[in-house]
Design a protein around this motif. Sequence first.
Motif, PDB file in Angstrom:
ATOM      1  N   THR A 244       2.146   2.463  -3.344  1.00  0.00           N
ATOM      2  CA  THR A 244       1.185   3.220  -4.144  1.00  0.00           C
ATOM      3  C   THR A 244       1.169   4.689  -3.725  1.00  0.00           C
ATOM      4  O   THR A 244       1.200   5.584  -4.572  1.00  0.00           O
ATOM      5  N   ALA A 245       1.112   4.939  -2.429  1.00  0.00           N
ATOM      6  CA  ALA A 245       1.082   6.318  -1.948  1.00  0.00           C
ATOM      7  C   ALA A 245       2.357   7.061  -2.344  1.00  0.00           C
ATOM      8  O   ALA A 245       2.303   8.227  -2.753  1.00  0.00           O
TER       9      ALA A 245
ATOM     10  N   THR B   2       3.330   0.775 -11.992  1.00  0.00           N
ATOM     11  CA  THR B   2       3.773   0.372 -10.653  1.00  0.00           C
ATOM     12  C   THR B   2       2.780  -0.575 -10.007  1.00  0.00           C
ATOM     13  O   THR B   2       3.170  -1.466  -9.250  1.00  0.00           O
ATOM     14  N   TRP B   3       1.496  -0.413 -10.309  1.00  0.00           N
ATOM     15  CA  TRP B   3       0.499  -1.343  -9.776  1.00  0.00           C
ATOM     16  C   TRP B   3       0.751  -2.743 -10.333  1.00  0.00           C
ATOM     17  O   TRP B   3       0.716  -3.731  -9.591  1.00  0.00           O
TER      18      TRP B   3
ATOM     19  N   ILE C 147       0.820  -1.204   0.000  1.00  0.00           N
ATOM     20  CA  ILE C 147       0.000   0.000   0.000  1.00  0.00           C
ATOM     21  C   ILE C 147       0.860   1.263   0.000  1.00  0.00           C
ATOM     22  O   ILE C 147       0.585   2.226  -0.724  1.00  0.00           O
TER      23      ILE C 147
ATOM     24  N   LEU D 276       1.554   5.095 -12.570  1.00  0.00           N
ATOM     25  CA  LEU D 276       0.849   4.411 -11.479  1.00  0.00           C
ATOM     26  C   LEU D 276       0.312   3.055 -11.914  1.00  0.00           C
ATOM     27  O   LEU D 276       0.342   2.091 -11.150  1.00  0.00           O
TER      28      LEU D 276
ATOM     29  N   GLY E 154       4.184   6.372  -4.921  1.00  0.00           N
ATOM     30  CA  GLY E 154       4.092   6.568  -6.373  1.00  0.00           C
ATOM     31  C   GLY E 154       3.248   7.776  -6.725  1.00  0.00           C
ATOM     32  O   GLY E 154       3.602   8.563  -7.604  1.00  0.00           O
ATOM     33  N   VAL E 155       2.141   7.946  -6.032  1.00  0.00           N
ATOM     34  CA  VAL E 155       1.284   9.115  -6.262  1.00  0.00           C
ATOM     35  C   VAL E 155       2.031  10.384  -5.879  1.00  0.00           C
ATOM     36  O   VAL E 155       1.994  11.393  -6.593  1.00  0.00           O
TER      37      VAL E 155
ATOM     38  N   LYS F 193       3.769  -4.153  -8.625  1.00  0.00           N
ATOM     39  CA  LYS F 193       3.434  -4.576  -7.267  1.00  0.00           C
ATOM     40  C   LYS F 193       2.732  -5.923  -7.253  1.00  0.00           C
ATOM     41  O   LYS F 193       3.019  -6.775  -6.407  1.00  0.00           O
TER      42      LYS F 193
END
Length: 136
Positions: free
Chosen positions: A49-50, A71-72, A46, A68, A52-53, A75
């Motif tokens: 993701t944050a 990267t998702w 998690i 994003l 990455g944003v 992940k």
Amino acid sequence: MRSAVKWGVIGLVVLTIVGSLLGWLIGGKEGLYGALLGAAVGGGFILFTALGVLLTSKLPALTAGAVLLGTWLLKMILAIVVLAILKPLDFYDKTSLVLVMVFALVIVLGAETYGVLGTKTPYVDPTPSAPVNDEE
């Protein structure tokens, strides 16, 4: 997003400490290892993701979305690979791993949501208001 990442990290650290202690008390050394692995996999998933944003916030929307999405996908592949590598191993308690991983996902998402909702963001109306006509 910095506030969201900060609260996410704080939640993950607290969960790691509590989960590790409970895992060790209930399952011994294997429970401790399972809890640490669960916190690393769930929390890292998690927080990645944050981050990455946060790192793509200055990029154009299309580029940020592509990064994003990439990267998702990365992940997901990494999570599957890590869990596939861990599956045949027996040095950790699988129940501790799953429970702490699920709690990490929930707690870090909740903490990040709290961080985002607590942030003041300027609101701009994209439609121009009607001109004021003083000559009536």
